[in-house]
Design a protein around this motif. Structure first.
Motif, PDB file in Angstrom:
ATOM      1  N   TYR A 185       0.755  -1.081   0.040  1.00 36.06           N
ATOM      2  CA  TYR A 185       0.085   0.005  -0.066  1.00 36.06           C
ATOM      3  C   TYR A 185       0.818   1.099   0.108  1.00 36.06           C
ATOM      4  O   TYR A 185       0.672   2.128  -0.418  1.00 36.06           O
ATOM      5  N   GLN A 186       1.968   1.118   0.909  1.00 35.57           N
ATOM      6  CA  GLN A 186       2.809   2.259   0.633  1.00 35.57           C
ATOM      7  C   GLN A 186       3.658   2.569  -0.712  1.00 35.57           C
ATOM      8  O   GLN A 186       3.775   3.925  -0.990  1.00 35.57           O
ATOM      9  N   VAL A 187       4.065   1.489  -1.312  1.00 32.59           N
ATOM     10  CA  VAL A 187       4.252   1.596  -2.502  1.00 32.59           C
ATOM     11  C   VAL A 187       3.563   2.270  -3.502  1.00 32.59           C
ATOM     12  O   VAL A 187       3.709   3.239  -4.435  1.00 32.59           O
ATOM     13  N   LEU A 188       2.246   1.690  -3.264  1.00 31.27           N
ATOM     14  CA  LEU A 188       1.000   2.418  -4.273  1.00 31.27           C
ATOM     15  C   LEU A 188       1.002   3.827  -4.123  1.00 31.27           C
ATOM     16  O   LEU A 188       1.073   4.650  -4.979  1.00 31.27           O
ATOM     17  N   LEU A 189       0.918   4.045  -2.769  1.00 32.17           N
ATOM     18  CA  LEU A 189       0.701   5.554  -2.603  1.00 32.17           C
ATOM     19  C   LEU A 189       2.020   6.503  -3.045  1.00 32.17           C
ATOM     20  O   LEU A 189       1.634   7.653  -3.630  1.00 32.17           O
ATOM     21  N   LYS A 190       3.108   6.029  -2.963  1.00 34.39           N
ATOM     22  CA  LYS A 190       4.585   6.482  -3.465  1.00 34.39           C
ATOM     23  C   LYS A 190       4.234   6.643  -4.927  1.00 34.39           C
ATOM     24  O   LYS A 190       4.975   7.563  -5.300  1.00 34.39           O
ATOM     25  N   ASP A 191       3.558   5.758  -5.681  1.00 30.14           N
ATOM     26  CA  ASP A 191       3.709   5.577  -7.062  1.00 30.14           C
ATOM     27  C   ASP A 191       2.755   6.539  -7.846  1.00 30.14           C
ATOM     28  O   ASP A 191       2.648   6.570  -9.022  1.00 30.14           O
ATOM     29  N   THR A 192       1.531   6.979  -6.877  1.00 31.88           N
ATOM     30  CA  THR A 192       0.334   7.632  -7.573  1.00 31.88           C
ATOM     31  C   THR A 192       0.359   8.975  -6.963  1.00 31.88           C
ATOM     32  O   THR A 192       1.073   9.430  -6.246  1.00 31.88           O
ATOM     33  N   LEU A 193      -0.470   9.992  -7.539  1.00 31.81           N
ATOM     34  CA  LEU A 193      -0.800  11.394  -7.097  1.00 31.81           C
ATOM     35  C   LEU A 193      -1.959  11.142  -6.293  1.00 31.81           C
ATOM     36  O   LEU A 193      -3.125  11.008  -6.530  1.00 31.81           O
ATOM     37  N   ASN A 194      -1.662  11.177  -4.791  1.00 28.64           N
ATOM     38  CA  ASN A 194      -2.598  11.364  -3.800  1.00 28.64           C
ATOM     39  C   ASN A 194      -3.170  10.001  -3.875  1.00 28.64           C
ATOM     40  O   ASN A 194      -4.437   9.917  -3.748  1.00 28.64           O
ATOM     41  N   GLY A 195      -2.656   8.861  -4.216  1.00 24.99           N
ATOM     42  CA  GLY A 195      -3.432   7.404  -4.106  1.00 24.99           C
ATOM     43  C   GLY A 195      -4.357   7.261  -5.233  1.00 24.99           C
ATOM     44  O   GLY A 195      -5.494   6.269  -4.973  1.00 24.99           O
ATOM     45  N   LYS A 196      -4.358   7.706  -6.402  1.00 25.07           N
ATOM     46  CA  LYS A 196      -5.448   7.602  -7.370  1.00 25.07           C
ATOM     47  C   LYS A 196      -5.019   6.881  -8.453  1.00 25.07           C
ATOM     48  O   LYS A 196      -3.800   6.920  -8.763  1.00 25.07           O
ATOM     49  N   LEU A 197      -5.837   5.877  -8.787  1.00 23.49           N
ATOM     50  CA  LEU A 197      -5.425   5.056  -9.988  1.00 23.49           C
ATOM     51  C   LEU A 197      -6.753   5.295 -11.103  1.00 23.49           C
ATOM     52  O   LEU A 197      -7.610   5.457 -10.698  1.00 23.49           O
ATOM     53  N   TYR A 198      -6.284   4.971 -12.212  1.00 24.77           N
ATOM     54  CA  TYR A 198      -7.126   5.262 -13.187  1.00 24.77           C
ATOM     55  C   TYR A 198      -7.386   4.253 -14.349  1.00 24.77           C
ATOM     56  O   TYR A 198      -6.377   3.357 -14.620  1.00 24.77           O
ATOM     57  N   LYS A 199      -8.581   4.391 -14.852  1.00 25.88           N
ATOM     58  CA  LYS A 199      -9.048   3.133 -15.852  1.00 25.88           C
ATOM     59  C   LYS A 199      -9.607   3.915 -17.204  1.00 25.88           C
ATOM     60  O   LYS A 199     -10.604   4.858 -17.117  1.00 25.88           O
ATOM     61  N   TYR A 200      -8.877   3.884 -18.249  1.00 25.54           N
ATOM     62  CA  TYR A 200      -9.264   4.535 -19.406  1.00 25.54           C
ATOM     63  C   TYR A 200     -10.476   3.764 -20.183  1.00 25.54           C
ATOM     64  O   TYR A 200     -10.305   2.283 -20.178  1.00 25.54           O
ATOM     65  N   ARG A 201     -11.577   4.083 -20.506  1.00 25.15           N
ATOM     66  CA  ARG A 201     -12.502   3.446 -21.089  1.00 25.15           C
ATOM     67  C   ARG A 201     -13.007   4.021 -22.565  1.00 25.15           C
ATOM     68  O   ARG A 201     -12.949   5.378 -22.763  1.00 25.15           O
ATOM     69  N   SER A 202     -13.435   3.193 -23.225  1.00 24.97           N
ATOM     70  CA  SER A 202     -14.308   3.647 -24.698  1.00 24.97           C
ATOM     71  C   SER A 202     -15.688   3.282 -24.579  1.00 24.97           C
ATOM     72  O   SER A 202     -16.022   2.184 -23.665  1.00 24.97           O
ATOM     73  N   PHE A 203     -16.545   3.866 -25.399  1.00 23.96           N
ATOM     74  CA  PHE A 203     -18.001   3.447 -25.297  1.00 23.96           C
ATOM     75  C   PHE A 203     -18.079   2.007 -25.969  1.00 23.96           C
ATOM     76  O   PHE A 203     -17.763   2.182 -27.514  1.00 23.96           O
ATOM     77  N   ASP A 204     -18.867   1.332 -25.729  1.00 22.80           N
ATOM     78  CA  ASP A 204     -19.120  -0.116 -26.700  1.00 22.80           C
ATOM     79  C   ASP A 204     -20.441  -0.369 -26.965  1.00 22.80           C
ATOM     80  O   ASP A 204     -21.306   0.358 -26.172  1.00 22.80           O
ATOM     81  N   ASP A 205     -20.807  -0.938 -27.761  1.00 17.02           N
ATOM     82  CA  ASP A 205     -22.283  -0.966 -28.222  1.00 17.02           C
ATOM     83  C   ASP A 205     -23.259  -1.606 -27.075  1.00 17.02           C
ATOM     84  O   ASP A 205     -24.492  -1.103 -27.149  1.00 17.02           O
ATOM     85  N   LYS A 206     -22.670  -2.597 -26.252  1.00 17.90           N
ATOM     86  CA  LYS A 206     -23.528  -3.151 -25.369  1.00 17.90           C
ATOM     87  C   LYS A 206     -23.633  -2.303 -23.925  1.00 17.90           C
ATOM     88  O   LYS A 206     -24.337  -2.875 -22.867  1.00 17.90           O
ATOM     89  N   GLY A 207     -22.670  -1.267 -23.827  1.00 14.10           N
ATOM     90  CA  GLY A 207     -22.840  -0.497 -22.824  1.00 14.10           C
ATOM     91  C   GLY A 207     -22.246  -0.961 -21.376  1.00 14.10           C
ATOM     92  O   GLY A 207     -22.522  -0.873 -20.194  1.00 14.10           O
ATOM     93  N   TYR A 208     -21.227  -2.036 -21.447  1.00 13.46           N
ATOM     94  CA  TYR A 208     -20.570  -2.439 -20.569  1.00 13.46           C
ATOM     95  C   TYR A 208     -19.560  -1.410 -19.667  1.00 13.46           C
ATOM     96  O   TYR A 208     -19.403  -1.398 -18.757  1.00 13.46           O
ATOM     97  N   ALA A 209     -19.106  -0.567 -20.484  1.00 14.07           N
ATOM     98  CA  ALA A 209     -18.425   0.461 -19.894  1.00 14.07           C
ATOM     99  C   ALA A 209     -18.973   1.436 -18.971  1.00 14.07           C
ATOM    100  O   ALA A 209     -18.782   1.747 -17.715  1.00 14.07           O
ATOM    101  N   LEU A 210     -20.500   1.759 -19.492  1.00  9.95           N
ATOM    102  CA  LEU A 210     -21.154   2.770 -18.604  1.00  9.95           C
ATOM    103  C   LEU A 210     -21.530   1.691 -17.475  1.00  9.95           C
ATOM    104  O   LEU A 210     -21.764   2.304 -16.430  1.00  9.95           O
TER     105      LEU A 210
END
Length: 423
Positions: free
Chosen positions: A32-57
């Protein structure tokens, strides 16, 4: 950004300490300490695209992350262990060659009158006598013992005395014990070494030489991996060893298929990163900036929530290699070592991908593909998102009271900016 070496040590620590509940908590807190050190204020991100079946939403609405099969990833190396002829050979025969060197050193002690041959076991004594009876070996030792003191001298030795190496190998390989344990290699090695060119022998002694250099020195110039180059050299040098080559390739293909097929089916994988402004990530994973990016807040987890922490990706130039010792000998020690190697294999990628600075969630393939995530603290809309899709995101964000920011392209530099549009 935390270094790959620090991340590797962190993962090894988690693997080593996870079997005990008390030490497991220590390992998770360190992770957990490594994660906090490696991120900006403990934030992680997931990039998504819009799919026809609406899974991302649906994932956005439910606060979940979809975890995929590694076979669906765009990198064919992902979550797979590499193999080399050297790694197979080392795992299968290293102990036998260690024994050869021990016996050779005992032989030298006898030749130097530093040891009595009668003090050894029957097997060792038999081999020492065979070495003593080989005049090529004994004459060379009498003339050169103690003279090789540098790499340059070793290179000259290999070039000028390949016949001595062949004699040494043949003494061992013609002995019943080594002939049985080395199997097909006992047929191949003496002939191969005997036919290697003097230039090839010299390349062997150069620590800066590549395997391709060695192959070229022996007349093989194809663009191929180490295993194929080895087989091509063997075919060129000793075309008669067809059966031995077939046996080795069957062993390689069988173990490779067994382990890598199981490996990609072992886990579902969820991928996260540490930057919401990564222009390549927006292009590759968010439909050329027409998608969105979800921000997950890991800044204040409870001890129970730490059980679901992601693990960091290690970026390296060399591939993790298949743990052949476990594949060939299923001892508890070998299996334990293999488990660590395989886990590191799942979490190691070519350093060409290091711009992603990825963290991964591993979920057992027997579980759900939808993983419950920490609180969503922000949604970033792509700079090229459509009005229709923007409205869909805002509807979910307003209902759940999630901050929304719109990415904007800088007018003068290669940069992105995030402007708040819902707070």
């Amino acid at each position: 950004m935390v270094s790959s070496e620090e991340k590797r040590k962190c993962i090894e620590n988690v693997i080593e300490l996870s079997s005990n509940e008390e030490t497991k908590n220590i390992a998770l807190k360190n992770l957990y300490q490594v994660l906090l050190k490696d991120t900006l204020n403990g934030k992680l991100y997931k990039y998504r695209s819009f799919d026809d079946k609406g899974y991302a939403l649906a994932n956005l609405n439910d606060g979940t992350l979809h975890c995929s099969k590694p076979s669906e990833f765009n990198d064919p190396f992902d979550c797979k262990i590499g193999i080399t002829f050297n790694s197979i050979f080392k795992a299968k025969y290293e102990s036998e060659f260690d024994v050869m060197m021990e016996i050779y050193n005992e032989f030298l002690s006898v030749v130097r009158n530093e040891a009595d041959i009668n003090d050894y076991t029957d097997d060792v004594r038999r081999l020492i006598i065979k070495l003593q009876n080989n005049t090529i070996i004994t004459d060379f030792i009498k003339a050169n013992d103690g003279k090789i003191s540098s790499e340059q001298e070793m290179g000259k030795f290999l070039k000028d005395n390949s016949n001595v190496i062949i004699e040494l190998l043949q003494v061992f390989l013609e002995d019943d014990y080594f002939k049985d344990t080395l199997g097909v290699c006992s047929n191949m090695m003496p002939q191969l070494v005997e036919k290697i060119s003097p230039t090839g022998m010299l390349v062997l002694s150069d620590e800066n030489a590549t395997y391709e250099d060695f192959a070229k020195a022996n007349g093989v110039c194809e663009d191929a991996d180490e295993i194929e180059l080895t087989m091509l050299m063997s075919e060129k040098i000793s075309p008669e060893l067809v059966d031995a080559r077939a046996d080795i390739m069957n062993l390689i293909d069988d173990k490779d298929n067994q382990i890598n097929t199981k490996l990609v089916d072992l886990f579902f994988v969820g991928c996260l990163c540490t930057d919401y402004k990564n222009r390549l990530m927006w292009s590759h994973y968010a439909d050329s900036h027409k998608g969105f990016c979800v921000e997950y807040d890991y800044s204040s987890l409870t001890e129970a929530e730490m059980l679901s922490l992601p693990l960091p990706i290690i970026y390296a130039k060399g591939r993790p290699l298949l743990p052949w010792k476990a594949a060939l000998d299923n001892t508890l020690e070998n299996i334990s070592e293999a488990t660590a190697q395989i886990t590191l294999g799942l979490l190691t990628k070519d350093d060409e991908w290091k711009y992603e600075n990825e963290w991964r969630i591993l979920v057992s393939s027997s579980g759900s593909t939808e993983f419950k995530m920490p609180k969503i603290s922000c949604i970033y809309l792509g700079a090229a998102i459509s009005d229709k899709n923007k409205a869909k995101i805002l509807e979910i964000a307003k209902r759940k009271n999630i901050l929304v920011k719109q990415m904007k392209i800088d007018r003068g530099t290669y940069a992105l900016h995030a402007a708040t549009i819902f707070n």
